[in-house]
Scaffold this active site. Sequence first.
Site, PDB file in Angstrom:
ATOM      1  CB  SER A 207      -7.179  28.001 -31.110  1.00  0.00           C
ATOM      2  OG  SER A 207      -5.860  27.885 -30.655  1.00  0.00           O
ATOM      3  CD  GLU A 302      -6.050  36.246 -30.087  1.00  0.00           C
ATOM      4  OE1 GLU A 302      -5.218  35.334 -30.146  1.00  0.00           O
ATOM      5  OE2 GLU A 302      -7.248  36.086 -30.278  1.00  0.00           O
ATOM      6  CG  HIS A 332      -5.588  32.092 -28.281  1.00  0.00           C
ATOM      7  ND1 HIS A 332      -5.312  32.471 -29.571  1.00  0.00           N
ATOM      8  CD2 HIS A 332      -5.696  30.739 -28.304  1.00  0.00           C
ATOM      9  CE1 HIS A 332      -5.244  31.400 -30.334  1.00  0.00           C
ATOM     10  NE2 HIS A 332      -5.486  30.344 -29.603  1.00  0.00           N
TER      11      HIS A 332
END
Length: 364
Positions: A207, A302, A332
């Site tokens: 991330s 995503e 994610h």
Amino acid sequence: MTNAPEISLPPARNRRQSVVLTTLLALTAMSTSLADDVPITNLRSFIPVTVSPEARVIYEKLLPVAAAHRAEAKIPHTQAEFDALHDNDIARTEAGTLAALKSLNIAVRETQLGGVNVVESTPPQYRDDHTILLHVHGGGFVLGSAKSSLNGDALMALATGKRILSIDYTVAPRGNWRIVTDQVVAVYKAVLAQGYSPKSIGMFGDSAGGTIVPASVLKLRDQGQPMPGALVLLSPCVDLNLNGDTETTLRDADPALDFALNKAFLAAYAAPEDMTNPYASPIYGDFKKGYPPVLIQAGTKELVLSDAVRLYQALKTAGGEAELDVYEGMAHVFQAYMTGTPEQKAAYAETKRWWSTHLVPAAR
């Protein structure tokens, strides 16, 4: 090649908080991009029929939790509000994460390198192969710590048998892209000073960490430092402007990210005029000057899938070595919470292959 570790989700109301669940909530900033008017009874419609049965079970458990936390989430505006959000997140996650690592026989040690706090994770029955991995955690640039994010280190350590150093960078808005990338570069230089060769060092981030790692490598390259042997980026956001196609087309598809909340987090990390600086948004970097091999992992749900695609194309166009590894129906940073699923096992098998292929052991 061994499979990725299996850490089972506990039953509801278990006394020990699940490290997988707490890591998910840290990554999602107590939010989800599910629409406000979607009742929990309809959440299963967000689960693709093409994912594994094991992944479906986990989605069914976690989506209601994410929806509930989204209803509680508030966008912070002041430093005090950001501090409170961060402190609450740490209080909720850090102790449970450390307890879970102890139960997995992961040895944890806090230290400093280059003036920056780091947390070392060593898997059980560790055998030093003279390589090392540096980890930069996620959390939207404003949440998490090296200790609260140790679940990712544990999964990587157990899957690969490698020692991990997690960098406890200063989260935004107290830290920004200048401060944070300098901290990562300082730790990397300190590891070099310990006698590791550049080719024996791998760097990975998830991330926000998947943004900070490639940006920091651009900075150390531009400073004339030798680059690490390889990178692994999990769900990177490499354009802080969120200009990619999927930032529109998948805005309501990713259960792990809230667009408005994350825009606020990104603004805390970089001012609008800085968002095209390569050390903030690495997609704007010049990769023709040389860059390490990069494995990029993402899922088809995503929000930032376009960022993974754009970075892959930029690296390949510049003549670099890169692989884009995309997983059906995954959201994610799915590797952190799709515990024991075929998707998680395949993802960690790929990272193990990548490190084995590109990191060159060198005795210190």
